[in-house]
Design an enzyme around this catalytic site. Structure first.
Site, mmCIF file in Angstrom:
data_model
loop_
_atom_site.group_PDB
_atom_site.id
_atom_site.type_symbol
_atom_site.label_atom_id
_atom_site.label_comp_id
_atom_site.label_asym_id
_atom_site.label_seq_id
_atom_site.Cartn_x
_atom_site.Cartn_y
_atom_site.Cartn_z
ATOM 1 N N MET A 159 -18.433 18.705 -6.342
ATOM 2 C CA MET A 159 -19.141 19.659 -5.481
ATOM 3 C C MET A 159 -20.288 20.325 -6.245
ATOM 4 O O MET A 159 -20.226 21.501 -6.618
ATOM 5 C CB MET A 159 -18.149 20.679 -4.924
ATOM 6 C CG MET A 159 -17.119 20.047 -3.994
ATOM 7 S SD MET A 159 -16.005 21.243 -3.209
ATOM 8 C CE MET A 159 -14.986 21.730 -4.601
ATOM 9 N N THR A 160 -21.345 19.553 -6.442
ATOM 10 C CA THR A 160 -22.494 20.007 -7.214
ATOM 11 C C THR A 160 -23.445 20.822 -6.343
ATOM 12 O O THR A 160 -24.623 20.489 -6.170
ATOM 13 C CB THR A 160 -23.204 18.802 -7.850
ATOM 14 O OG1 THR A 160 -23.362 17.765 -6.854
ATOM 15 C CG2 THR A 160 -22.402 18.240 -9.012
ATOM 16 N N GLU A 178 -9.131 23.693 -4.061
ATOM 17 C CA GLU A 178 -10.111 24.563 -4.710
ATOM 18 C C GLU A 178 -9.439 25.847 -5.215
ATOM 19 O O GLU A 178 -9.362 26.829 -4.476
ATOM 20 C CB GLU A 178 -11.237 24.900 -3.731
ATOM 21 C CG GLU A 178 -11.935 23.677 -3.172
ATOM 22 C CD GLU A 178 -13.047 24.027 -2.170
ATOM 23 O OE1 GLU A 178 -13.479 25.201 -2.130
ATOM 24 O OE2 GLU A 178 -13.473 23.126 -1.441
ATOM 25 N N TYR A 179 -8.910 25.906 -6.463
ATOM 26 C CA TYR A 179 -9.108 24.956 -7.567
ATOM 27 C C TYR A 179 -7.825 24.876 -8.378
ATOM 28 O O TYR A 179 -7.182 25.929 -8.573
ATOM 29 C CB TYR A 179 -10.255 25.415 -8.475
ATOM 30 C CG TYR A 179 -11.572 25.530 -7.754
ATOM 31 C CD1 TYR A 179 -12.394 24.407 -7.582
ATOM 32 C CD2 TYR A 179 -11.987 26.755 -7.229
ATOM 33 C CE1 TYR A 179 -13.602 24.504 -6.923
ATOM 34 C CE2 TYR A 179 -13.187 26.846 -6.552
ATOM 35 C CZ TYR A 179 -13.986 25.721 -6.396
ATOM 36 O OH TYR A 179 -15.167 25.804 -5.734
ATOM 37 N N ASP A 226 -8.157 12.442 1.460
ATOM 38 C CA ASP A 226 -8.953 13.202 0.503
ATOM 39 C C ASP A 226 -8.262 14.540 0.295
ATOM 40 O O ASP A 226 -7.893 15.216 1.260
ATOM 41 C CB ASP A 226 -10.375 13.415 1.047
ATOM 42 C CG ASP A 226 -11.198 14.319 0.150
ATOM 43 O OD1 ASP A 226 -11.526 13.896 -0.975
ATOM 44 O OD2 ASP A 226 -11.512 15.445 0.574
ATOM 45 N N ASP A 245 -8.686 18.254 -1.109
ATOM 46 C CA ASP A 245 -9.715 19.227 -1.461
ATOM 47 C C ASP A 245 -9.034 20.514 -1.918
ATOM 48 O O ASP A 245 -8.905 21.480 -1.165
ATOM 49 C CB ASP A 245 -10.614 19.474 -0.243
ATOM 50 C CG ASP A 245 -11.822 20.334 -0.579
ATOM 51 O OD1 ASP A 245 -11.834 20.935 -1.662
ATOM 52 O OD2 ASP A 245 -12.734 20.408 0.252
ATOM 53 N N TRP A 294 -11.724 25.388 1.110
ATOM 54 C CA TRP A 294 -11.707 26.747 0.572
ATOM 55 C C TRP A 294 -10.615 27.604 1.203
ATOM 56 O O TRP A 294 -9.831 28.249 0.512
ATOM 57 C CB TRP A 294 -13.078 27.388 0.799
ATOM 58 C CG TRP A 294 -13.178 28.812 0.358
ATOM 59 C CD1 TRP A 294 -13.139 29.917 1.148
ATOM 60 C CD2 TRP A 294 -13.331 29.283 -0.982
ATOM 61 N NE1 TRP A 294 -13.271 31.061 0.386
ATOM 62 C CE2 TRP A 294 -13.387 30.697 -0.928
ATOM 63 C CE3 TRP A 294 -13.429 28.653 -2.227
ATOM 64 C CZ2 TRP A 294 -13.537 31.482 -2.069
ATOM 65 C CZ3 TRP A 294 -13.574 29.438 -3.366
ATOM 66 C CH2 TRP A 294 -13.621 30.831 -3.278
ATOM 67 N N THR A 295 -10.525 27.598 2.524
ATOM 68 C CA THR A 295 -9.586 28.485 3.213
ATOM 69 C C THR A 295 -8.141 28.028 3.078
ATOM 70 O O THR A 295 -7.228 28.859 2.994
ATOM 71 C CB THR A 295 -9.965 28.584 4.699
ATOM 72 O OG1 THR A 295 -11.317 29.031 4.804
ATOM 73 C CG2 THR A 295 -9.057 29.550 5.439
#
Length: 619
Positions: free
Chosen positions: A459-460, A393-394, A389, A391, A352-353
């Site tokens: 990410m459910t 977002e988004y 990986d 990540d 996120w950050t």
């Protein structure tokens, strides 16, 4: 995922280890000496053992163009005695048939000008040395290399007409200076047919089974070119079973480990052992590395590789010393893998950050992939990581910031990553679960990117929370929709269904579980849908609390849409329990998903209740 407040040294795989004597095998002992090269185009291949740790070693081949014309590709072949094998490789595609090994150049290092050289390396097990070396079919000591150029790689095959027992494959033609003769069709790396056209129908397959197909061209001189990209195919019917994992018939059971957890949370790699979780997982995502200036960068150097561990804090009970080349979480993960060799570790970048760096990075996907590879494959910690990986977002949507990179950005990035990291490294991505019409799943080409990935971590969770301070109260990780849900498309089942509709194979989707709850205060209604006055108090952040705390402070007293909730005084929390996790794992299996992942280890109890539920639920 979110981050809370706040290049590889390996004695096993050091590419420039001091005090290690390189063993240059006499080429005359490996192959019979050929007569001096007479052709203008010639080359040599020499082998060195860069390091040796008893049960294994690091080997390196160096290919040099000793001729006067440019080499356009190279293939090195050799034999190992029984008991010696390659376990991982870099800067080449390495395959084997029995004890015979073949290494082919990658797309970026196949062309060698006169006098130029290139090296590739590998980790091996056993103690044997190579013999019978051939370079492009000729002696490795400088014999003639055929002047005819090998064909290019065909296009990655597409799959159609998939049934319980068959599939039709099609691919774009390869090119060759003297013409393509035919194509070898490879299923799971083994040749199953040779055809002259650009299609092939494979039959007599097993229902509900995963296969991987690629194609290799052969020219009129009999030379084969590089293998195409791989196409994953799952036949219809049969028991859906689990998808990709550490081995056939196994499900992925992946947990995120945060580098900042070693501070206020006092959670360390050793806790995976003492909780019993290490024996019940298959993969770890180490979070997070940063994305800055178009590159992958270190997230927290102190926690990652500098923090010194005492004997009682260390996985193996041995204290770090002041002068050892690698400490911190990376060294502890190395020790964990030594005790639990089934575990694979991926380095996760973004979150996120730190997702704000992706839009700049994907302007040059190739350079970005190179930077990530250089960091993940840094010799100081190369043996620690088994892949990467991403990540973000988004993509082409809004998270902490908004991105307008376009729908194709995620596909372009993953294509570059696979081209750089090769087939033997894991490449995964954390993705949105927003299945609303025109929502985040619709904003990016996740279906197109899937062909380059091993799986998506969907990410459910975090569908609802106290960022809506007045409610309505709603579970943050509903498995299905329910009457009164605040937003349509915000549930696990619809997210998984939409990814499948986008063309993502079910076995490339992992169901996400949060090891925490989200809650409100000022709530009088027990059931979901009540009003609130703000976020409930949390240990580290308002509106969020670990499962291990909520289990005792606010026990679940209701369920909705496959997850639990609790009304305690004026607080209202939703979170998963071992019972709801077990039911979600059962659902994941019926959907044919590749397994499950969770955010993150430190939220679990000291005896790993939630990890155990995932492990037992997936089997």
């Amino acid at each position: 995922m979110s981050t809370e407040a706040p290049p590889r040294r390996s004695r096993f795989r050091s590419r420039a280890a001091a005090g290690v004597t390189a063993l240059l095998l006499p080429l005359a002992a490996m192959v019979g000496l050929a007569t001096p090269a007479e052709a203008a185009e010639s080359a040599t291949a020499a082998y060195t053992k860069a390091s040796d740790w008893g049960s294994g070693f690091e080997g390196r081949w160096t290919v040099k163009n000793t001729g006067t014309t440019t080499l356009s590709n190279w293939t090195v072949e050799w034999d190992f005695p029984s008991g010696t094998s390659v376990t991982s490789a870099w800067d080449a595609t390495v395959t084997s048939t029995g004890t015979h090994w073949t290494a082919k150049n990658l797309g970026w290092n196949g062309t060698l000008a006169p006098g130029a050289s290139v090296s590739f390396g590998f980790n091996g097990s056993g103690t044997g040395s190579p013999s019978g070396c051939k370079l492009n079919g000729n002696s490795c000591d400088g014999g003639s290399v055929p002047g005819d150029t090998a064909p290019t790689a065909p296009g990655t095959p597409t799959a159609s007409d998939i049934t319980d027992t068959s599939v039709k494959l099609s691919w774009a033609a390869a090119t060759d200076d003297k013409g393509v003769k035919n194509y070898d069709v490879l299923r799971d790396g083994a040749k199953v047919a040779t055809v002259t056209g650009l299609t092939y129908s494979d039959t007599a397959l097993t229902a509900g089974t995963d296969y991987s197909y690629s194609v290799q061209a052969r020219d009129t001189a009999g030379q084969t070119g590089p293998v195409s990209g791989a196409r994953a195919v799952r036949t219809t019917g049969g028991d859906p079973g689990p998808g990709p994992g550490p081995g056939p018939g196994s499900s992925v059971k992946l947990g995120y480990f945060t580098n900042w957890g070693v501070y206020g949370r006092n959670y360390h790699v050793k806790n995976l052992v003492t909780s019993g979780s290490a024996a019940k997982i298959t993969h770890i995502n180490y979070a997070f590395g940063n994305v800055q200036g178009g590159k992958c960068t270190i997230g927290d150097a102190y926690a990652d590789y500098d923090k010194a561990y005492t004997a009682d804090q260390s996985v193996d009970g041995k204290a770090d010393t002041w002068d050892q080349p690698l400490r911190g979480n990376f060294n502890q993960l190395r020790k964990l893998k030594a005790q639990y060799p089934h575990i694979k570790v991926l380095w996760s970048f973004g979150g996120w950050t730190w997702s704000g760096g992706f839009p700049d990075a994907v302007k040059n996907p190739t350079a970005f992939a190179q930077s990530c590879y250089d960091l993940v494959e840094d010799p100081r910690w190369a043996d620690v990581f088994d892949g990467i990986d991403l990540d973000w977002e988004y993509p082409n949507s809004c998270g902490l910031t908004c991105d307008t990179s376009g729908p194709a950005a995620i596909k372009n990035m993953m294509q570059a990553m696979r081209a750089k990291f090769g087939p033997n490294n894991l490449i995964t991505a954390a993705t949105t679960a927003d299945a609303s019409a025109g929502g985040k799943i619709d904003a990016a080409d996740y279906g197109g990117a899937a062909q380059y990935l091993d799986w998506y971590n969907v990410m459910t969770y975090d569908f609802f929370g106290a960022w809506a301070k007045n409610g309505p109260t709603a579970p943050h990780s509903p498995l299905t929709s329910y009457a009164g849900i605040p937003q349509q498309g915000f549930n696990s089942a619809e997210a998984i269904a939409k990814f499948k509709a986008k063309g993502v194979p079910a076995n490339k989707l992992l169901l996400g579980i949060g090891f925490y709850g989200r809650g409100w205060t000022g709530v009088t209604q027990k059931e979901p849908g009540g009003t609130a006055t703000g976020p409930a108090a949390g240990t580290y952040e308002a509106g969020i609390e670990d499962y291990k705390v909520l289990k005792a402070s606010c026990p679940a007293n209701g369920t909705v849409a496959g997850t639990a909730y609790a009304h305690c005084g004026t607080n209202w929390w939703s979170y998963d329990t071992p019972a709801t996790v077990t039911s979600k794992m059962s659902w994941a299996k019926t959907q044919g998903l590749g397994g499950a992942f969770f955010w993150e280890f430190s939220g679990d109890t000291s005896n790993g209740e939630l990890v155990s539920a995932i492990h037992n639920g997936l089997g």
